[in-house]
Design a protein around this motif. Structure first.
Motif, short mmCIF file in Angstrom:
data_model
loop_
_atom_site.label_atom_id
_atom_site.label_comp_id
_atom_site.label_asym_id
_atom_site.label_seq_id
_atom_site.Cartn_x
_atom_site.Cartn_y
_atom_site.Cartn_z
N VAL A 159 9.23 -13.19 52.06
CA VAL A 159 8.82 -11.76 52.16
C VAL A 159 10.01 -11.21 52.51
CG1 VAL A 159 7.04 -10.30 52.87
CG2 VAL A 159 6.47 -12.65 52.22
N LYS A 160 10.23 -10.09 51.73
CA LYS A 160 11.35 -9.14 52.17
C LYS A 160 10.71 -7.71 52.12
CE LYS A 160 14.45 -8.20 48.96
NZ LYS A 160 14.37 -6.63 48.76
N THR A 161 11.24 -6.61 52.50
CA THR A 161 11.18 -5.41 52.65
C THR A 161 11.58 -4.68 51.37
OG1 THR A 161 11.07 -4.98 54.95
CG2 THR A 161 11.26 -3.11 53.71
N GLY A 162 10.40 -4.19 50.28
CA GLY A 162 10.95 -3.67 49.28
C GLY A 162 10.95 -1.96 49.29
N ARG A 163 11.66 -1.38 48.46
CA ARG A 163 11.47 0.11 48.33
C ARG A 163 11.03 0.54 46.94
NH1 ARG A 163 12.01 2.38 53.39
NH2 ARG A 163 13.69 1.33 54.44
N THR A 164 10.08 1.47 46.99
CA THR A 164 9.77 2.12 45.89
C THR A 164 10.48 3.44 45.41
OG1 THR A 164 8.00 3.34 46.97
CG2 THR A 164 7.40 1.37 46.21
N HIS A 165 10.19 4.15 44.57
CA HIS A 165 10.98 5.47 44.28
C HIS A 165 10.47 6.41 45.29
CE1 HIS A 165 12.56 4.08 40.36
NE2 HIS A 165 11.21 3.53 40.12
N LEU A 166 9.35 6.35 45.91
CA LEU A 166 9.15 7.35 47.22
C LEU A 166 9.52 6.95 48.41
CD1 LEU A 166 5.44 8.02 45.84
CD2 LEU A 166 7.59 9.45 45.49
N MET A 167 10.27 5.64 48.24
CA MET A 167 10.96 4.96 49.59
C MET A 167 10.02 4.52 50.59
SD MET A 167 14.13 5.17 48.82
CE MET A 167 14.95 4.67 50.25
N ASP A 168 8.83 4.20 50.00
CA ASP A 168 7.64 3.61 51.11
C ASP A 168 8.26 2.12 51.29
OD1 ASP A 168 6.35 5.95 51.37
OD2 ASP A 168 5.16 5.23 49.39
N ALA A 169 8.17 1.60 52.43
CA ALA A 169 8.62 0.12 52.67
C ALA A 169 7.40 -0.64 52.18
CB ALA A 169 8.94 0.03 54.11
N MET A 170 7.27 -1.51 51.19
CA MET A 170 6.51 -2.36 50.65
C MET A 170 6.99 -3.74 50.69
SD MET A 170 4.04 -0.49 49.51
CE MET A 170 3.01 -1.28 48.46
N PRO A 171 6.29 -4.58 51.44
CA PRO A 171 6.48 -5.93 51.48
C PRO A 171 6.42 -6.61 50.27
CG PRO A 171 4.59 -5.75 52.57
CD PRO A 171 5.11 -4.28 52.21
N ILE A 172 7.25 -7.30 49.72
CA ILE A 172 7.34 -7.82 48.28
C ILE A 172 8.11 -9.40 48.59
CG2 ILE A 172 7.36 -5.94 46.82
CD1 ILE A 172 10.33 -6.59 46.36
N THR A 173 7.71 -10.38 47.67
CA THR A 173 8.55 -11.56 47.70
C THR A 173 9.71 -11.54 46.87
OG1 THR A 173 7.13 -12.63 46.00
CG2 THR A 173 6.16 -12.91 48.09
N LEU A 174 10.67 -12.38 47.11
CA LEU A 174 11.86 -12.39 46.24
C LEU A 174 11.55 -12.88 45.07
CD1 LEU A 174 14.81 -12.06 46.35
CD2 LEU A 174 15.00 -14.51 47.14
#
Length: 66
Positions: free
Chosen positions: A47-62
């Motif tokens: 699991v890593k920290t992902g970024r959306t276009h709005l720059m919200d930190a969303m946990p996603i897997t690799l």
């Protein structure tokens, strides 16, 4: 035998392009796709920290990123 180079040269270029696509590019794309699928399965629990276009930190897997 009496054919114009304006006909022969473009035809040869097209034939050569198709041959290279079939023998080099398509197998390379298939290998890349298989490798990415392998890596995605291998790292599905990471699991890593992902970024959306709005720059919200969303946990996603690799796996999701790959």
């Amino acid at each position: 035998m009496g054919q114009s180079s304006n006909d022969v040269v473009p035809a040869c270029i097209h034939i050569s392009t198709v041959r290279h696509l079939k023998t080099q590019l398509y197998p390379a794309i298939t290998d890349l796709s298989d490798r990415l699928k392998y890596l995605a399965n291998k790292h599905s629990n990471l699991v890593k920290t992902g970024r959306t276009h709005l720059m919200d930190a969303m946990p996603i897997t690799l796996e999701q990123e790959l």
